[in-house]
Design an enzyme around this catalytic site. Structure first.
Site, short mmCIF file in Angstrom:
data_model
loop_
_atom_site.label_atom_id
_atom_site.label_comp_id
_atom_site.label_asym_id
_atom_site.label_seq_id
_atom_site.Cartn_x
_atom_site.Cartn_y
_atom_site.Cartn_z
N SER A 78 0.83 -1.18 -0.08
CA SER A 78 -0.08 -0.08 -0.01
C SER A 78 0.85 1.32 0.04
O SER A 78 1.91 1.51 0.52
CB SER A 78 -0.88 -0.25 1.17
OG SER A 78 -1.44 1.23 1.52
N GLU A 93 -0.09 3.84 1.85
CA GLU A 93 0.32 4.05 3.00
C GLU A 93 1.76 4.03 3.76
O GLU A 93 1.96 4.47 4.77
CB GLU A 93 -1.19 3.38 3.75
CG GLU A 93 -1.37 3.72 5.15
CD GLU A 93 -1.85 4.91 5.71
OE1 GLU A 93 -2.45 5.73 4.57
OE2 GLU A 93 -1.76 5.51 6.64
N TYR A 107 -1.50 0.27 10.77
CA TYR A 107 -2.02 -0.26 9.49
C TYR A 107 -0.38 -0.09 8.59
O TYR A 107 -0.06 -1.01 8.00
CB TYR A 107 -3.04 0.24 8.78
CG TYR A 107 -3.23 0.02 7.45
CD1 TYR A 107 -3.91 -1.38 7.07
CD2 TYR A 107 -2.92 0.62 6.17
CE1 TYR A 107 -4.17 -1.61 5.74
CE2 TYR A 107 -2.96 0.38 5.00
CZ TYR A 107 -3.56 -0.86 4.66
OH TYR A 107 -4.06 -1.08 3.62
P1 NAP Z 1 -11.74 -4.71 1.85
O1 NAP Z 1 -12.80 -3.96 0.94
O2 NAP Z 1 -11.56 -3.84 3.26
O3 NAP Z 1 -11.47 -6.27 1.81
C1 NAP Z 1 -10.82 -6.62 2.92
C2 NAP Z 1 -10.95 -8.28 2.78
O4 NAP Z 1 -10.11 -9.00 3.82
C3 NAP Z 1 -12.56 -8.60 3.18
O5 NAP Z 1 -12.69 -9.74 1.98
C4 NAP Z 1 -12.22 -9.21 4.63
O6 NAP Z 1 -13.20 -10.27 4.90
C5 NAP Z 1 -10.99 -9.89 4.30
N1 NAP Z 1 -10.37 -10.37 5.78
C6 NAP Z 1 -10.08 -9.33 6.77
N2 NAP Z 1 -9.50 -9.91 7.82
C7 NAP Z 1 -9.49 -11.64 7.33
C8 NAP Z 1 -9.05 -12.55 8.08
N3 NAP Z 1 -8.66 -12.50 9.36
N4 NAP Z 1 -8.95 -13.82 7.26
C9 NAP Z 1 -9.56 -13.91 6.22
N5 NAP Z 1 -9.92 -12.80 5.40
C10 NAP Z 1 -9.99 -11.62 6.25
O7 NAP Z 1 -10.42 -4.09 1.21
P2 NAP Z 1 -9.71 -3.79 -0.21
O8 NAP Z 1 -9.97 -2.24 -0.47
O9 NAP Z 1 -10.31 -4.55 -1.31
O10 NAP Z 1 -8.17 -4.17 -0.11
C11 NAP Z 1 -7.76 -5.44 -0.62
C12 NAP Z 1 -6.19 -5.33 0.03
O11 NAP Z 1 -5.53 -4.36 -0.61
C13 NAP Z 1 -6.23 -5.10 1.69
O12 NAP Z 1 -5.07 -5.80 2.00
C14 NAP Z 1 -5.94 -3.52 1.70
O13 NAP Z 1 -5.04 -3.27 2.82
C15 NAP Z 1 -5.04 -3.49 0.27
N6 NAP Z 1 -4.83 -2.12 -0.16
C16 NAP Z 1 -6.17 -1.49 -0.55
C17 NAP Z 1 -5.95 -0.15 -1.21
C18 NAP Z 1 -7.34 0.51 -1.66
O14 NAP Z 1 -7.28 1.68 -1.89
N7 NAP Z 1 -8.33 -0.13 -1.71
C19 NAP Z 1 -4.77 0.38 -1.43
C20 NAP Z 1 -3.58 -0.35 -1.36
C21 NAP Z 1 -3.60 -1.61 -0.76
P3 NAP Z 1 -14.52 -9.87 5.38
O15 NAP Z 1 -15.67 -9.65 4.50
O16 NAP Z 1 -14.89 -11.13 6.01
O17 NAP Z 1 -14.46 -8.66 6.16
N1 GDD Z 2 -12.28 7.47 6.30
C1 GDD Z 2 -12.35 8.86 6.49
N2 GDD Z 2 -13.50 9.23 6.84
N3 GDD Z 2 -11.28 9.63 5.83
C2 GDD Z 2 -11.60 11.02 6.15
C3 GDD Z 2 -12.58 11.78 6.81
C4 GDD Z 2 -13.79 10.83 7.19
O1 GDD Z 2 -14.70 11.15 7.42
N4 GDD Z 2 -12.61 12.89 6.49
C5 GDD Z 2 -11.32 13.26 5.86
N5 GDD Z 2 -10.65 12.00 5.69
C6 GDD Z 2 -9.39 11.65 5.06
C7 GDD Z 2 -8.43 10.78 5.94
O2 GDD Z 2 -8.03 11.75 7.21
C8 GDD Z 2 -7.53 10.44 4.94
O3 GDD Z 2 -6.28 11.51 4.62
C9 GDD Z 2 -8.10 10.61 3.56
O4 GDD Z 2 -9.35 11.24 3.87
C10 GDD Z 2 -8.45 9.03 3.16
O5 GDD Z 2 -8.90 8.25 4.11
P1 GDD Z 2 -9.52 6.88 3.61
O6 GDD Z 2 -10.33 6.87 2.48
O7 GDD Z 2 -10.02 6.22 4.89
O8 GDD Z 2 -8.13 6.14 3.03
P2 GDD Z 2 -6.68 6.11 3.48
O9 GDD Z 2 -5.81 6.76 2.75
O10 GDD Z 2 -6.57 6.26 5.01
O11 GDD Z 2 -6.58 4.19 3.32
C11 GDD Z 2 -6.80 3.80 2.12
O12 GDD Z 2 -5.84 3.63 1.23
C12 GDD Z 2 -4.65 3.00 1.52
C13 GDD Z 2 -3.72 3.38 0.25
O13 GDD Z 2 -3.11 4.43 0.44
C14 GDD Z 2 -7.33 2.23 2.37
O14 GDD Z 2 -8.06 1.59 1.39
C15 GDD Z 2 -6.19 1.57 2.86
O15 GDD Z 2 -6.50 0.00 2.92
C16 GDD Z 2 -4.96 1.58 1.60
O16 GDD Z 2 -4.13 0.83 2.07
#
Ligand code: NAP
Ligand code: GDD
Length: 319
Positions: free
Chosen positions: A123, A125, A147
């Site tokens: 990520s 992050e 995280y």
């Molecule tokens: P998400 O919608 O929160 O999905 C997370 C998945 O992980 C869900 O299917 C959840 O299952 C499963 N899970 C959590 N804990 C588990 C456990 N102990 N055993 C088995 N399954 C478990 O996340 P996403 O946005 O699809 O992201 C997918 C991956 O990419 C994550 O690793 C996230 O950290 C990473 N990532 C995401 C982003 C982004 O912007 N979306 C960016 C960079 C990296 P349940 O349905 O049971 O909760």
């Molecule tokens: N969630 C949330 N809720 N975020 C807020 C809010 C609010 O009400 N108001 C402002 N923000 C700001 C957060 O402080 C952050 O800077 C930004 O919006 C994005 O927050 P999120 O959408 O929660 O995503 P994230 O960047 O913290 O994390 C996501 O992206 C990562 C990759 O950079 C997640 O998908 C992580 O799993 C992923 O790794």
């Protein structure tokens, strides 16, 4: 037929990846953790075309047994505790799922079959307090949340198993990617869901935290393709996947509200409880390596992404 195992198949990315690999003719298997109620909403439309298995990232033997049973050619490890604010509330559990869970997957591969190709969901992050702008594969990490710290561990253990055991293991450093299937606690979907509810008269106000934070937001459907492309290369390497553009939370609000014909300042309030103990102020990725080596490019613009999310939420509430 290529067999794939996806952990986190019930999540946003898992569901798009399953769609994508089914279209490619894969035999798709998904790992889910046991729950008293099903969490299959995002994969309902493909439920009869995939095979679901119960296992848990916290349980080493369940992973070994699962890999022995499925005999996958490729594994995509998408399961994680993925919501940054929760990682301050549950830092130990976050480390167990998001960090040590990766070692458990890699150990299972090492024991069962080292020929399995492995994708780790790293990520942006991990860049946290950014040491370089834009961020690329060589930018040093400085995570700002439990995280982010856990993801750095997951990233380096993947590199280490590649170097120690010659496992084909790739780490995709993906910047934020969103979609109509995004969880509602993440800021983009929180905003588009509120826009739709406000437009339909179901909600009056939307409270947010830091409006100045900037993110490189792309469309999840484009990003799962990059995951697959990484595993089709001759050599396993790590790649930054991003659009190369950054926008603030404020800009996202402006665009989302105006797409629905609303003025964002009339509805958005600030709630200091939503401000994080340590913030990631600016993320912007440099996807040059992915462009040059994988031939990957994002296919949706920021504007298209916001409009798509608002439209889908509006349709849902109107129905
Ligand atoms: P998400 O919608 O929160 O999905 C997370 C998945 O992980 C869900 O299917 C959840 O299952 C499963 N899970 C959590 N804990 C588990 C456990 N102990 N055993 C088995 N399954 C478990 O996340 P996403 O946005 O699809 O992201 C997918 C991956 O990419 C994550 O690793 C996230 O950290 C990473 N990532 C995401 C982003 C982004 O912007 N979306 C960016 C960079 C990296 P349940 O349905 O049971 O909760
Ligand atoms: N969630 C949330 N809720 N975020 C807020 C809010 C609010 O009400 N108001 C402002 N923000 C700001 C957060 O402080 C952050 O800077 C930004 O919006 C994005 O927050 P999120 O959408 O929660 O995503 P994230 O960047 O913290 O994390 C996501 O992206 C990562 C990759 O950079 C997640 O998908 C992580 O799993 C992923 O790794």
């Amino acid at each position: 037929m290529t067999t794939v195992l996806i952990t986190g198949i019930t999540g946003q990315d898992g569901s798009y990846l399953a769609d994508f690999l089914l279209d490619k003719g894969y035999d798709v298997h998904g790992m889910v953790r046991r729950s008293s109620t099903e969490t299959f909403l995002r994969i309902e439309h493909i439920r009869d075309r995939i095979t679901i298995h119960q296992a848990d990232l916290l349980d080493q033997l369940s992973l070994i047994n699962l890999i022995e049973k499925v005999q996958p050619d490729e594994i995509y490890n998408l399961a994680a505790m993925s919501f940054v604010p929760t990682s301050w509330v549950q830092p130990v559990l976050t480390a167990e799922f998001t960090a040590v869970g990766v070692t458990k997957m890699l150990e299972a591969i090492r024991l069962v079959n080292k020929k399995i190709k492995f994708y780790q969901a790293s990520s942006s992050e991990m860049f946290g307090k950014v040491q370089e702008v834009p961020q690329r594969e060589t930018t040093p990490f400085y995570p700002r949340s439990p995280y982010g710290v856990a993801k750095v561990y997951g990233h380096f253990i993947t590199v280490n198993y590649r170097e120690s055991y010659d496992i084909f293991a790739c780490s995709g450093i993906l910047f934020n990617h969103e979609s109509p299937r995004r969880g509602k606690e993440f800021v983009t979907r929180k905003i588009t869901d509120a826009v739709a509810r406000i437009k339909c008269g179901l909600q009056d106000k939307l409270y947010l935290g830091n409006l100045d934070a900037k993110r490189d937001w792309g469309y999840a459907g484009d990003y799962v393709k990059a995951m697959w492309m990484m595993l089709q290369q001759e050599k396993s390497e790590d790649y930054v996947i991003a659009t190369g553009e950054t926008h603030s939370v404020r800009e996202f609000c402006e665009k989302a509200f105006s797409h629905a014909g609303l003025e964002w300042q009339d509805y958005v309030g600030l709630d200091p409880r939503l401000v994080r103990p340590a913030e990631v102020d600016l993320l912007i990725g440099d996807p040059t390596k992915a462009h040059n080596r994988l031939g990957w490019h994002p296919e949706h613009t920021f504007g298209e992404l916001v409009d798509m999310m608002v439209d889908e939420d509006l349709n849902r509430y109107r129905q």
